[in-house]
Design an enzyme around this catalytic site. Structure first.
Site, mmCIF file in Angstrom:
data_model
loop_
_atom_site.group_PDB
_atom_site.id
_atom_site.type_symbol
_atom_site.label_atom_id
_atom_site.label_comp_id
_atom_site.label_asym_id
_atom_site.label_seq_id
_atom_site.Cartn_x
_atom_site.Cartn_y
_atom_site.Cartn_z
ATOM 1 N NE ARG A 59 -3.827 1.980 2.138
ATOM 2 C CZ ARG A 59 -4.303 2.933 2.970
ATOM 3 N NH1 ARG A 59 -3.216 3.071 4.028
ATOM 4 N NH2 ARG A 59 -5.154 3.670 3.010
ATOM 5 C CB ILE A 102 -5.547 5.834 -0.760
ATOM 6 C CG1 ILE A 102 -5.263 4.177 -0.903
ATOM 7 C CG2 ILE A 102 -4.805 6.362 0.435
ATOM 8 C CD1 ILE A 102 -3.663 3.708 -1.167
ATOM 9 C CB SER A 103 -10.425 3.217 0.329
ATOM 10 O OG SER A 103 -11.337 3.997 -0.591
ATOM 11 C CD GLN A 104 -11.105 2.917 7.910
ATOM 12 O OE1 GLN A 104 -12.122 3.836 7.668
ATOM 13 N NE2 GLN A 104 -10.977 2.170 9.010
#
Length: 213
Positions: A37, A63-65
């Site tokens: 990530r 950027i999503s959790q």
């Protein structure tokens, strides 16, 4: 940036956090353990990459959790060679998680800056979605339909009918619905006209935008 043993250890810790929060699908957890990530974020924010939180990226997007990525992916119930449409390529992290599950990913990004940046990044990293286009996610990708699953990674004020129509019978649409806060919603296509709807609580996403191109 490189991907090191230290990063791998941080991913393992992140997976443990997700297990504590209720993620059960071992394949999804293994994808979280696998995908670096930190490489999807600006190098100056590397220290934030394996915290379970969303983070800003280009074009006023996020950027999503990791929990959200894992939760949506788990709801999709993907398996090898399933055909998945992703609405909102964004940083490409969700795309990479889906590719790690050996699905065939078709992705649409509505922000040209992100589309160009992520396209280059995918080539550099060797990530190969079946198709990635710059376009309006509300319209889906009718020329490639039907899909086994559709995942929407931005908040939609309403459910686009085009996306429901592009699901296979038995297919699953995972979409956050709402304006300020969104309710994570799953639609399962039972027949040509019948959809089963289940809601899974409140989340917060950037808005799903349309008519850019």
């Amino acid at each position: 940036m490189k991907d090191t043993l230290k990063h791998s250890g941080m991913r393992n810790k992140l997976a443990e956090v997700l297990i504590e929060k209720g993620i059960e699908d071992k394949n999804v957890l293994n994808a979280i353990r696998k995908i670096p990530r930190h490489l999807f974020m600006d190098s100056s924010f590397e220290g934030h990459a394996y915290q379970d939180k969303a983070f800003p990226i280009a074009a006023n997007q996020t950027i999503s959790q990791p929990y959200t990525v894992a939760f949506q992916t788990e709801l999709l119930q993907v398996s090898v060679n399933k055909k998945i449409l992703e609405i909102g390529t964004g940083s490409g992290y969700q795309t990479a998680v889906l590719l790690a599950l050996h699905t065939k990913v078709y992705s649409i990004e509505r922000q040209l800056e992100l589309f160009k940046k992520t396209s280059i990044f995918f080539k550099k990293m060797g990530y190969r979605p079946k198709k990635m286009i710059f376009g309006d996610g509300y319209k889906g990708m009718p020329e490639e339909a039907p899909f086994d699953g559709i995942i929407v990674t931005a908040g939609a004020p309403e459910v686009p009918k085009a996306l429901l129509s592009q699901l296979k019978i038995g297919g699953r649409l995972v979409i956050p619905v709402g304006i300020d806060d969104q309710i994570m919603t799953l639609f399962v296509r039972k027949s040509e006209k019948e959809f089963q709807k289940t809601e899974y609580g409140s989340f917060r996403f950037v808005p799903l935008l349309e008519n850019k191109n």
